[in-house]
Design a protein around this motif. Sequence first.
Motif, mmCIF file in Angstrom:
data_model
loop_
_atom_site.group_PDB
_atom_site.id
_atom_site.type_symbol
_atom_site.label_atom_id
_atom_site.label_comp_id
_atom_site.label_asym_id
_atom_site.label_seq_id
_atom_site.Cartn_x
_atom_site.Cartn_y
_atom_site.Cartn_z
ATOM 1 N N GLU A 99 102.961 11.276 -22.409
ATOM 2 C CA GLU A 99 101.937 10.345 -22.879
ATOM 3 C C GLU A 99 100.817 10.196 -21.861
ATOM 4 O O GLU A 99 99.648 10.044 -22.217
ATOM 5 N N ARG A 100 101.174 10.290 -20.577
ATOM 6 C CA ARG A 100 100.152 10.257 -19.528
ATOM 7 C C ARG A 100 99.233 11.476 -19.663
ATOM 8 O O ARG A 100 98.012 11.360 -19.529
ATOM 9 N N GLU A 101 99.814 12.631 -19.929
ATOM 10 C CA GLU A 101 99.014 13.848 -20.116
ATOM 11 C C GLU A 101 98.089 13.714 -21.319
ATOM 12 O O GLU A 101 96.913 14.096 -21.264
ATOM 13 N N VAL A 102 98.634 13.153 -22.402
ATOM 14 C CA VAL A 102 97.829 12.967 -23.608
ATOM 15 C C VAL A 102 96.696 11.982 -23.346
ATOM 16 O O VAL A 102 95.546 12.209 -23.741
ATOM 17 N N LEU A 103 96.988 10.884 -22.656
ATOM 18 C CA LEU A 103 95.965 9.883 -22.350
ATOM 19 C C LEU A 103 94.849 10.489 -21.499
ATOM 20 O O LEU A 103 93.666 10.195 -21.701
ATOM 21 N N THR A 104 95.224 11.328 -20.556
ATOM 22 C CA THR A 104 94.224 11.999 -19.718
ATOM 23 C C THR A 104 93.298 12.859 -20.559
ATOM 24 O O THR A 104 92.068 12.844 -20.379
ATOM 25 N N LEU A 105 93.869 13.594 -21.502
ATOM 26 C CA LEU A 105 93.055 14.463 -22.349
ATOM 27 C C LEU A 105 92.184 13.648 -23.306
ATOM 28 O O LEU A 105 91.030 14.013 -23.571
ATOM 29 N N VAL A 106 92.715 12.536 -23.819
ATOM 30 C CA VAL A 106 91.897 11.653 -24.648
ATOM 31 C C VAL A 106 90.718 11.141 -23.820
ATOM 32 O O VAL A 106 89.587 11.066 -24.291
ATOM 33 N N THR A 159 93.453 17.981 -32.227
ATOM 34 C CA THR A 159 93.641 19.435 -32.324
ATOM 35 C C THR A 159 93.519 20.091 -30.951
ATOM 36 O O THR A 159 94.324 20.970 -30.587
ATOM 37 N N GLU A 160 92.544 19.660 -30.172
ATOM 38 C CA GLU A 160 92.363 20.215 -28.827
ATOM 39 C C GLU A 160 93.516 19.837 -27.909
ATOM 40 O O GLU A 160 93.962 20.646 -27.080
ATOM 41 N N ILE A 203 101.591 21.927 -28.324
ATOM 42 C CA ILE A 203 102.378 21.118 -29.248
ATOM 43 C C ILE A 203 101.664 21.117 -30.593
ATOM 44 O O ILE A 203 100.547 21.618 -30.708
ATOM 45 N N THR A 204 102.300 20.580 -31.619
ATOM 46 C CA THR A 204 101.669 20.539 -32.927
ATOM 47 C C THR A 204 100.656 19.394 -32.984
ATOM 48 O O THR A 204 100.724 18.440 -32.203
ATOM 49 N N VAL A 205 99.730 19.482 -33.928
ATOM 50 C CA VAL A 205 98.755 18.420 -34.104
ATOM 51 C C VAL A 205 99.457 17.121 -34.490
ATOM 52 O O VAL A 205 99.081 16.036 -34.035
ATOM 53 N N ALA A 206 100.499 17.232 -35.309
ATOM 54 C CA ALA A 206 101.248 16.039 -35.717
ATOM 55 C C ALA A 206 101.882 15.349 -34.511
ATOM 56 O O ALA A 206 101.887 14.115 -34.414
#
Length: 220
Positions: free
Chosen positions: A160-167, A174-175, A182-185
């Motif tokens: 989730e930290r990785e995802v937050l960084t990318l957000v 999608t990116e 990982i999947t978009v879902a």
Amino acid sequence: MTVRVVLADDQPLVRSGLRVIMADHPDLEVVGEAATGAQAVQLVGEVSPDVVVMDIRMPGMDGIEATRQITAGLTATRVLVLTTFDEDDHVYGALRAGASGFVVKDMALDDILAAVRVVAAGDALIAPGVTRRLIADFVGRPGAVPEHSPRPVEGITEREREVLTLVGRGRSNTEIAEDLFITVATAKTHVSRLFGKLGARDRVQLVITAYEMGLVTPPR
């Protein structure tokens, strides 16, 4: 699903134009109009719209204060700021106040309607190129992001930290999925969990949180 909209602008012609255009789209319903920020706040309490299209410059209570009061309340209503990007410096105040997105008054009407739908869904940034530039400019301003040590990221997983960084870097679902293999879902699921864990209303608020937590560094 029908998106219920309140139009807040002190110019009757602007409200009328948007109302007429939205009437041609069955998924959009104008449930109220306001000429001041105070009227917009009152309407939100009365009709609980999904989105308020909010002008910033209005007499009395302006759009920034109205946005702050709406987003601070116990409501799921999101605010889409209607602004003149190249001229209105107050847009940054609206971002801090909790606005979910921004549209420019001279944009194509179809783009404005698309922005209303996106803000209602809460799952994407508005006009990624413009929003990324706006947020980058915002966080680079003195006082926009706290100068003290970044507050720790608590209660979220490493993924989730990785995802937050990318957000925070303005990446779409999608990116993010492509970057993390990982999947978009799955990316959407991580973003949804971040909303709940961090108390964020939408992706714009997640971007601000990523900067405040030190996961993304303002451009110099």
